[in-house]
Design a protein around this motif. Sequence first.
Motif, short mmCIF file in Angstrom:
data_model
loop_
_atom_site.label_atom_id
_atom_site.label_comp_id
_atom_site.label_asym_id
_atom_site.label_seq_id
_atom_site.Cartn_x
_atom_site.Cartn_y
_atom_site.Cartn_z
N MET A 73 -12.28 6.78 7.15
CA MET A 73 -11.17 5.82 6.72
C MET A 73 -11.72 4.55 6.41
SD MET A 73 -7.59 5.27 7.03
CE MET A 73 -6.98 3.91 6.62
N VAL A 75 -11.07 0.79 4.14
CA VAL A 75 -10.94 -0.13 3.01
C VAL A 75 -11.88 -1.08 2.70
CG1 VAL A 75 -9.06 -1.95 2.62
CG2 VAL A 75 -8.09 -0.21 3.87
N GLN A 80 -9.17 -5.69 2.59
CA GLN A 80 -8.84 -5.54 4.21
C GLN A 80 -7.46 -6.75 4.48
OE1 GLN A 80 -11.78 -5.03 7.05
NE2 GLN A 80 -12.58 -3.45 5.83
N GLY A 81 -6.55 -6.57 5.48
CA GLY A 81 -5.71 -7.26 5.67
C GLY A 81 -4.47 -7.53 4.91
N GLN A 82 -4.45 -6.59 3.92
CA GLN A 82 -3.15 -6.62 2.98
C GLN A 82 -2.41 -5.45 2.83
OE1 GLN A 82 -5.14 -7.93 -0.90
NE2 GLN A 82 -7.16 -8.14 0.14
N GLY A 83 -2.34 -4.92 4.07
CA GLY A 83 -1.53 -3.74 4.15
C GLY A 83 -2.12 -2.27 3.48
N GLY A 85 -4.33 -0.55 4.34
CA GLY A 85 -5.10 0.50 5.55
C GLY A 85 -4.00 1.13 6.03
N GLY A 86 -2.55 0.60 6.24
CA GLY A 86 -1.52 1.26 6.86
C GLY A 86 -0.95 2.04 5.70
N ASN A 109 -14.01 4.08 15.49
CA ASN A 109 -14.86 2.85 15.66
C ASN A 109 -14.33 2.11 16.52
OD1 ASN A 109 -17.57 1.75 15.01
ND2 ASN A 109 -16.63 0.22 13.59
N PRO A 111 -14.00 -1.10 17.14
CA PRO A 111 -13.06 -2.27 16.44
C PRO A 111 -11.86 -1.79 15.70
CG PRO A 111 -15.15 -2.76 16.04
CD PRO A 111 -15.21 -1.34 16.48
N SER A 114 -7.31 -0.71 17.61
CA SER A 114 -5.88 -1.06 17.88
C SER A 114 -5.34 -0.91 16.44
CB SER A 114 -6.02 -2.72 18.01
OG SER A 114 -7.07 -3.29 17.30
N PHE A 115 -6.12 -0.73 15.11
CA PHE A 115 -5.32 -0.47 13.86
C PHE A 115 -4.53 0.84 14.29
CE2 PHE A 115 -5.62 2.16 10.17
CZ PHE A 115 -4.80 1.56 9.23
N TYR A 116 -5.47 1.94 14.77
CA TYR A 116 -5.01 3.24 15.11
C TYR A 116 -3.83 3.35 15.93
CZ TYR A 116 -8.89 4.92 11.96
OH TYR A 116 -9.79 5.05 11.35
N ARG A 118 -1.84 0.70 16.34
CA ARG A 118 -0.56 0.15 15.49
C ARG A 118 -0.08 1.27 14.74
NH1 ARG A 118 3.07 -2.23 14.94
NH2 ARG A 118 3.45 -3.98 13.73
C1 LIG Z 1 -9.63 -0.22 9.88
C2 LIG Z 1 -8.88 -0.64 8.47
C3 LIG Z 1 -8.84 0.67 7.79
C4 LIG Z 1 -7.75 -1.44 8.58
O1 LIG Z 1 -7.24 -1.50 7.10
P1 LIG Z 1 -6.44 -2.86 6.62
O2 LIG Z 1 -6.20 -2.65 5.06
O3 LIG Z 1 -7.05 -4.16 6.96
O4 LIG Z 1 -5.10 -2.83 7.50
P2 LIG Z 1 -3.63 -3.45 7.20
O5 LIG Z 1 -3.72 -4.51 6.47
O6 LIG Z 1 -2.91 -2.22 6.29
O7 LIG Z 1 -3.19 -3.45 8.47
C5 LIG Z 1 -2.14 -2.53 9.26
C6 LIG Z 1 -1.90 -3.26 10.37
O8 LIG Z 1 -3.15 -3.12 11.32
C7 LIG Z 1 -3.40 -4.28 11.88
N1 LIG Z 1 -4.78 -4.18 11.88
C8 LIG Z 1 -5.74 -4.15 10.87
N2 LIG Z 1 -6.94 -3.86 11.18
C9 LIG Z 1 -6.96 -4.11 12.37
C10 LIG Z 1 -7.93 -4.40 13.69
N3 LIG Z 1 -9.33 -4.17 13.17
N4 LIG Z 1 -7.55 -4.69 14.68
C11 LIG Z 1 -6.16 -4.68 15.12
N5 LIG Z 1 -5.20 -4.68 14.08
C12 LIG Z 1 -5.56 -4.47 12.75
C13 LIG Z 1 -2.77 -5.45 10.92
O9 LIG Z 1 -2.72 -6.49 11.61
C14 LIG Z 1 -1.45 -4.75 10.51
O10 LIG Z 1 -0.55 -5.03 11.53
P3 LIG Z 1 1.07 -5.01 10.87
O11 LIG Z 1 1.45 -3.75 10.79
O12 LIG Z 1 1.63 -5.60 12.44
O13 LIG Z 1 0.91 -5.91 9.99
C15 LIG Z 1 -10.16 -1.45 7.87
O14 LIG Z 1 -9.92 -2.65 8.75
C16 LIG Z 1 -11.21 -0.82 7.54
O15 LIG Z 1 -11.61 -0.14 6.57
N6 LIG Z 1 -12.40 -1.00 8.50
C17 LIG Z 1 -13.64 -0.74 8.20
C18 LIG Z 1 -14.10 0.85 8.56
C19 LIG Z 1 -13.63 1.15 9.72
O16 LIG Z 1 -13.80 0.97 11.03
N7 LIG Z 1 -12.79 2.21 9.68
C20 LIG Z 1 -12.48 3.10 10.63
C21 LIG Z 1 -13.50 4.08 10.96
S1 LIG Z 1 -12.93 5.12 12.45
#
Ligand SMILES: CC(C)(COP(=O)(O)OP(=O)(O)OC[C@H]1O[C@@H](n2cnc3c(N)ncnc32)[C@H](O)[C@@H]1OP(=O)(O)O)[C@@H](O)C(=O)NCCC(=O)NCCS
Length: 145
Positions: A73, A75, A80-83, A85-86, A109, A111, A114-116, A118
Amino acid sequence: MRLRRPTVGDLPTLNRILKESRAYQGQYAPMLVGYAISADQLARDHFELAEDDKGVIGFFSLTPGEPVELDLMFVADARQGQGFGGQLFQAAVGAARGMGGVRMLIVSNPPAESFYLRQGARRVGEAPPGGRVTWARPILHLDLN
Ligand SMILES: CC(C)(COP(=O)(O)OP(=O)(O)OC[C@H]1O[C@@H](n2cnc3c(N)ncnc32)[C@H](O)[C@@H]1OP(=O)(O)O)[C@@H](O)C(=O)NCCC(=O)NCCS
């Protein structure tokens, strides 16, 4: 954001996003040393690529089974940070449901945990360090029904 199934011709782009990802530089770099998405993997797993008029945004891959595993997964850093990933995660959930999955497994991973969380996943354990991965990785589940 538009979604499509990537072809072999997209592999260089997918692998570039992966290799350039800031998340896998520094301490987590060993995870991807010598790793590249292969044509076999592309044929076997369920990949979806997201793009818009500015180019490729990111992608995910699901490994069929029960549970369905969210294997990759990403982005692109600049998007990143523009929605996106969600949105991509919701598309993965929809695809996993379409595969008949009851539960999604994510070995995250650190870091990205917290995204997952969320996105509604819950932590169920930790994969211990092993081989070149010298750090523990959170294991998360998401119920699909
Ligand atoms: C993790 C990842 C997919 C998130 O994608 P993104 O486009 O930045 O995420 P979004 O902008 O859609 O954010 C969605 C929500 O998650 C939160 N969020 C995003 N990345 C986050 C992080 N690293 N830690 C905590 N919260 C996070 C955002 O604040 C947002 O919250 P909200 O719904 O309250 O606004 C992206 O950072 C990524 O590709 N990372 C590198 C590769 C990676 O680590 N992949 C996972 C492998 S297991």
